[in-house]
Scaffold this motif. Structure first.
Motif, mmCIF file in Angstrom:
data_model
loop_
_atom_site.group_PDB
_atom_site.id
_atom_site.type_symbol
_atom_site.label_atom_id
_atom_site.label_comp_id
_atom_site.label_asym_id
_atom_site.label_seq_id
_atom_site.Cartn_x
_atom_site.Cartn_y
_atom_site.Cartn_z
ATOM 1 N N LYS A 159 30.316 140.758 48.223
ATOM 2 C CA LYS A 159 29.138 141.640 48.324
ATOM 3 C C LYS A 159 27.864 140.829 48.549
ATOM 4 O O LYS A 159 26.856 140.990 47.840
ATOM 5 C CB LYS A 159 29.019 142.505 47.073
ATOM 6 N N GLY A 160 27.985 139.848 49.451
ATOM 7 C CA GLY A 160 26.794 139.100 49.867
ATOM 8 C C GLY A 160 26.425 137.938 48.956
ATOM 9 O O GLY A 160 25.473 137.215 49.219
ATOM 10 N N ARG A 161 27.188 137.722 47.851
ATOM 11 C CA ARG A 161 26.874 136.588 46.981
ATOM 12 C C ARG A 161 28.052 135.620 46.989
ATOM 13 O O ARG A 161 29.195 136.015 47.185
ATOM 14 C CB ARG A 161 26.614 137.075 45.551
ATOM 15 N N LYS A 162 27.759 134.334 46.708
ATOM 16 C CA LYS A 162 28.803 133.302 46.754
ATOM 17 C C LYS A 162 28.949 132.630 45.405
ATOM 18 O O LYS A 162 27.960 132.431 44.695
ATOM 19 C CB LYS A 162 28.400 132.212 47.760
ATOM 20 N N ASP A 163 30.186 132.209 45.053
ATOM 21 C CA ASP A 163 30.377 131.410 43.844
ATOM 22 C C ASP A 163 31.661 130.593 44.022
ATOM 23 O O ASP A 163 32.542 130.966 44.799
ATOM 24 C CB ASP A 163 30.512 132.334 42.611
#
Ligand code: NAD
Length: 382
Positions: free
Chosen positions: A165-169
């Motif tokens: 959803k558009g975020r990275k980790d």
């Protein structure tokens, strides 16, 4: 370096203890000898005759002048473990000391509970002992490639970068193990990762593939130093089992279609990988994961390679598909990354026909010890 090898009487631990001692490290073995008791429980044995642990270390001292200390006891007895830490002050703790058979963990409730208690709580005790007595000690923990299962994507070394959803980790790689034993390794992983984060422990998780072979330069020095070799349906691992089945004229029993693909390595690489991890410790608070294997094969590939090696020794070996006692995918994608150890200097010993022929010759030498009734799998997953 002062190194404890827990599980140092076992198949991987004994050659590792010898190898590290040969390299000049101060090695101490901790082992409850429970594996020898499990042989009695299963009415099974090692193909190779194995001397007692005391005879083994006495012979090593006689041949090399090098001392390996021994503590007989259980990691689950914290008073015992505390004493070992206070006396030995380890700089590295190599942790092999777990119940390592998937079928054994699936026999019934008692065996599943034993496996989870022995492995998960033993490892938790080790974490507490490091925190309490030697916070700088590097934990080198044996995990397994089986923790990952067989995802339909490439298997990374412990972690994967995810965009959601558009975020990275960067997150722990998803785990889908296939037995109560493999689950213990996942639980251990989580406990170690947490201990590194909260207490600043340094740890390397070696997610090891299936180990084949039995000899190293050190174990070959004298028959008293011989390593154990399992072949029964409970402790025998895929390739070692096929070699021994061929040696006694038994069909090589491939479970189901034989398309199951797994990661493998030679025991000679196991000992070197542990040395590499010890010489390049994780940082304070770091939880590092290495995928410890050198090649991947399907079970059918292994049976065919063994058949070919047997033919070169004038042994006719047959491959027979039997009903799969496990619940597992037989046809799946498998591609795992293993660059960390190679980057640190591992030079793999690959599975050649010569390696297989050497294993076959060893099995032939001791074939009278093999209890044929133990060869077929008796434990089912359902
Ligand atoms: P093994 O059963 O031959 O050796 C394990 C040793 O640990 C035995 O000598 C046993 O007596 C000891 N032990 C077990 N529980 C103990 C406890 N609570 N306290 C003290 N000693 C205890 O097994 P192995 O094949 O040498 O495997 C060693 C490690 O490597 C295991 O953790 C296993 O999960 C891992 N591993 C092995 C393989 C393989 O193919 N053999 C593959 C991947 C990972």
């Amino acid at each position: 370096m002062r190194i404890i090898v827990a599980g140092g009487d076992g198949f991987c631990g004994w050659p590792t203890a010898l190898y590290l001692s040969e390299k000049g490290h101060e090695v101490t073995i901790v082992d409850s000898l429970v594996r020898r008791k499990i042989d009695d429980e299963l009415h099974s044995n090692s193909v190779t005759p194995i001397a007692s642990l005391q005879e083994r270390v006495d012979k090593w001292r006689e041949l090399t002048g090098k001392e390996i200390k021994v503590y007989e006891g259980d990691l689950n007895h914290y008073d015992f473990l505390s004493l070992v830490f206070k006396n030995e002050r380890p700089e590295a703790f190599v942790h092999f000391a777990e119940q390592r058979s998937a079928p054994y963990s699936m026999i019934d409730r008692e065996h599943a509970v034993y496996t989870q208690q022995n492995n998960v709580l033993g490892n938790l005790n080790v974490l507490y002992a490091i925190k309490e007595f030697e916070p700088d000690c590097h934990l080198i923990k044996l995990g397994t490639m089986g923790e990952y299962g067989q995802p339909n994507i490439d298997i990374e070394e412990g972690y994967i970068e995810i965009e959601h959803k558009g975020r990275k980790d960067t997150l722990p790689f998803p785990k889908q193990p296939g037995s109560f034993y493999h689950l213990t390794k996942v639980h251990d992983t989580h406990n170690i990762m947490f201990a590194c984060k909260i207490w600043g422990i340094r740890a390397t998780d070696l997610n090891q593939g299936v180990v084949y072979g039995l000899n190293t330069d050190e174990t070959k020095k004298d028959p008293v130093l011989a390593n154990r070799l399992d072949y029964d349906g409970v402790f025998g691992t895929a390739l070692n089992r096929f070699v021994i089945q061929s040696a006694i004229g038994h069909d090589m029993t491939v479970y189901g279609s034989g398309g199951q693909t797994r990661a493998f390595l030679n025991i000679k690489d196991t000992v070197r990988c542990v040395e590499i991890a010890a010489e390049n410790p994780a940082d304070v608070g770091e939880f590092r994961v290495f995928n410890q294997f050198t090649e991947s094969f399907s079970v059918q590939d292994l049976a065919e390679k063994t058949k070919q090696a047997a033919a070169e020794l004038d042994i006719e070996a047959n491959i027979k598909s039997i009903e799969n006692p496990r619940i597992e995918n037989e046809d799946h994608y498998y591609n795992a990354v293993n660059t960390n150890l190679i980057d640190l200097g591992l030079e793999p010993h690959l599975l050649t026909q010569d390696v297989l022929k050497e294993m076959l010759k060893e099995a032939l030498e001791h074939k009278d010890r093999i209890i044929v009734d133990n060869v077929l799998p008796k434990v089912t997953w359902k």
